[in-house]
Design an enzyme around this catalytic site. Structure first.
Site, PDB file in Angstrom:
ATOM      1  N   ASP A 315       0.849  -1.178   0.000  1.00  0.00           N
ATOM      2  CA  ASP A 315       0.000   0.000   0.000  1.00  0.00           C
ATOM      3  C   ASP A 315       0.895   1.243   0.000  1.00  0.00           C
ATOM      4  OD1 ASP A 315      -2.718   1.142   0.370  1.00  0.00           O
ATOM      5  OD2 ASP A 315      -1.846   1.903   2.237  1.00  0.00           O
ATOM      6  N   GLU A 341       1.648   0.307  -4.941  1.00  0.00           N
ATOM      7  CA  GLU A 341       1.202   1.581  -5.476  1.00  0.00           C
ATOM      8  C   GLU A 341       2.431   2.478  -5.569  1.00  0.00           C
ATOM      9  OE1 GLU A 341      -3.242   2.463  -4.009  1.00  0.00           O
ATOM     10  OE2 GLU A 341      -1.811   2.395  -2.374  1.00  0.00           O
TER      11      GLU A 341
END
Ligand code: CA
Length: 629
Positions: A315, A341
């Site tokens: 994340d 990400e």
């Protein structure tokens, strides 16, 4: 089958249980004055049955030990560290591997007793990165609706049930990416009788499965056993398990295990002394610091060793520094798939290189999501109602081509016209995740409804299938949001992180209402798996064998020379995406071709054949066409 790396415990504090004695350790800042260890009968409430002053380790001011004789199995513990005359508050430390309800206290268990039968024979399915087809799912979304027919609704055990596994196998995915499944804060595990929903991006105990997904969060062994049962069942079905990890921030600062043991060590601060907030969640961890980097490396290794996890999705990976990501890459076997990400949610208080998308070439073996292709298809992230390619908006073609080649350097892509990255960021195509939707933002159906004016159900289905055809023929690693195969919607909610089940649940009844969607997805995935031309896995091979046809507005088409791809049985392969509301033509050399994808059908065995005389092939409106000779 990959061997597991040996367990190293150097950086891992917490409790080391044996029936004769339990040894506790905790790391603090050097200026800690005292550490109290408390032993409890239960995971919550009650008075300590024992309170022990821990001893500072010789030659190491920041390490504290205690040994408690006797069999403590079934008991719970906390650490409480004193700084400047004040205790920080009780917590299980940063290295609890078992906890009581809501993760407030560490649990003393015999980890050896948490292995399901046959666990020692469990191993990670052998699937190369280029062959992965990832299915991103939330435990509760997937099984909570009565229509799922799944017994253990919203639990890890749902994924041990044949009905669930068979669905995944039928669809053809070979990896599930499970949303945060470590212990998080936002579901109260003492109120499991009430419907509670959260995505879980609010970490509490990083090295323990979430209690809310177990059948009994009060019994520390249960969540561990059930998590392993889930992994074991998926592995038996040839499906990898990828964990969504959230090391970039914690639920809060003051109450966090990081802050209570080593105040201000684990978090980045701005020059003015305030906490930096690159996560957008109120804090940001400092991966570049020695103990934080070690923590991340050891935590990832622990999930691989103890739970046989196959991959990790980071994340807001862009909050971490690239050295840490490379250290993690180096610490786990090569078949562990790592992606994240490649961005942050705010500016980070770190001046070195962050693990952003643009730095992916400095992180071999690590992939990043392509928002280029995603937004070129569905529309920009900052507006739900703006359409792109799928909505017939021109100018997105080069960004789609960028995604087709897997974000690598390719002579056929005009990078100056790509929406975000003006240069290729990937060295190899397996460093790009191809997708059109994920848990964030609207799911595909909602997005199409919000952005394409007066869309009909027929159009919706056509554009949905068109979008996934782009994803599944990308040289990157394809990624599907769970439920897209059921034409899921979230009633237009674009950030459903705490929305009720009525918004987030998959309606399995849609499999019967829209069978053509599942049928197409199955055919598409089967075609990709059977044909190496769609996942060559090497940038050089992609550059040699893939060339684009002349680009037109809202029309992207390319050719693959299958003869140049080892194992490929098709010769010339043509793939075309037409986002126009009317049919369009592409030019191909005259010959006889087998059509394997047209309109709302995809079948690698062939739908029909076509013999071209004037070199033209027609692509029906709002759909993909794939043919080969
Ligand atoms: Ca929890």
């Amino acid at each position: 089958m990959a061997l597991l790396v040996p367990l190293s415990t150097n950086a891992r504090t917490g409790v080391n249980y044996t029936p004769g004695a339990s040894r506790f350790s905790v790391e603090t800042n050097d200026d800690a004055q005292q550490v109290k260890l408390r032993i409890y009968k239960d995971g919550l409430g009650g008075k300590p049955v024992k309170t022990i002053n821990m001893r500072r380790a010789k030659g190491h001011d920041g390490l504290w030990h205690a040994e408690v004789k006797g069999d403590l199995k079934g008991k719970f513990y906390t650490f409480d560290v004193k700084y400047g005359g004040k205790f920080m508050g009780e917590c299980p430390g940063i290295w609890a591997t078992a906890v009581g309800v809501n993760g407030k206290r560490g649990a003393i268990i015999d980890m050896a007793s948490t292995a399901p039968a046959g666990w020692s024979a469990d191993s990670r399915p052998s699937i190369a990165a280029k062959d992965l087809i990832i299915y991103e799912m939330h435990h509760r979304d997937f099984s909570i609706d009565p229509s799922s027919g799944i017994e253990h609704k919203g639990k890890f055990l749902a994924l041990t049930e044949p009905h669930a596994i068979n669905h995944l196998k039928e669809l053809g995915v070979n990896a599930v990416h499970i949303l945060p499944s470590f212990d998080y804060a936002s579901v109260d595990e003492t109120r499991m009788g009430e419907p509670q929903y959260n995505w879980g991006y609010d970490p509490v105990n990083y090295n323990v499965p979430e209690g809310g997904y177990s059948t009994d969060p009060y019994k520390p062994e249960v969540r561990i056993l059930e998590f392993k049962q889930m992994v074991q069942a998926l592995h038996k079905a040839g499906i990898k398990v990828i964990l969504d990890v959230v090391y970039n921030h914690t639920w809060n600062i003051d109450g966090s295990n990081f802050q209570r043991t080593r105040p201000d060590y684990f978090y980045r601060k701005n020059a003015d002394g305030s906490y930096s907030n690159g996560s957008g969640c109120g804090n940001e961890t400092a991966s570049e610091r020695k103990a934080m980097r070690e923590f991340m490396v050891e935590s990832v290794k622990y999930w691989v060793e103890e739970y046989h996890i196959d991959g990790f999705r980071f994340d807001l990976m862009g909050v971490h520094d690239i050295e840490t990501m490379n250290a993690i890459r180096a610490a786990v076997p090569a078949d562990i798939f790592i992606y994240g990400e490649g961005w942050s949610a705010g500016s980070c208080a770190y001046s070195g290189d962050l693990a952003m998308k643009a730095n992916i070439s400095k992180m071999p073996g690590i992939a990043a999501f392509s928002d280029e292709m995603r937004d070129a298809l569905r529309g920009p992230w900052d507006s739900n109602s703006k359409a792109s390619f799928l909505g017939g908006v021109k100018g997105n073609e080069e960004s789609i081509k960028f995604g087709i080649v897997g974000a690598i350097q390719h002579p056929g892509v005009d990078y100056s016209k790509v929406n975000y990255s003006k240069a290729p960021y990937a060295t190899e195509p397996t460093q790009m995740i191809a997708y059109v939707s994920c848990h964030d933002d609207m799911c595909l159906v909602d997005r199409l409804k919000a952005s394409v004016k007066d869309i009909t159900t027929d159009e919706l289905i056509r554009l949905d299938l068109l979008a996934q055809t782009v994803v599944m023929t990308s040289q990157g690693v394809p990624f599907l949001l769970s439920g897209e195969e059921m034409l899921r919607d979230k009633k237009g909610v674009h950030n459903s992180f705490e929305s009720p089940d009525s918004i987030n649940r998959l309606d399995w009844g849609n499999l019967e209402s829209y069978p053509q969607v599942m049928e197409y997805y199955k055919g598409l995935i089967a075609m990709r798996k059977a044909h190496p031309a769609f996942h060559m896995g090497s940038a050089d091979m992609v550059r040699r064998n893939l060339d684009f046809l002349p680009t037109e507005n809202c029309l992207v088409a390319y050719h693959i020379n299958g003869r140049g791809v080892p194992g490929e049985t098709w010769g010339d392969i043509y793939v075309a995406f037409n986002a126009h509301k009317r049919a369009r033509n592409i030019e191909v050399p005259d010959g006889t071709y087998t059509i394997v994808c047209r309109n709302i059908k995809c079948d690698q065995q062939g739908i029909t054949t076509v013999t071209t005389r004037n070199g033209k092939v027609t692509i029906p409106a709002q759909s993909a066409l794939i043919l080969h000779n």
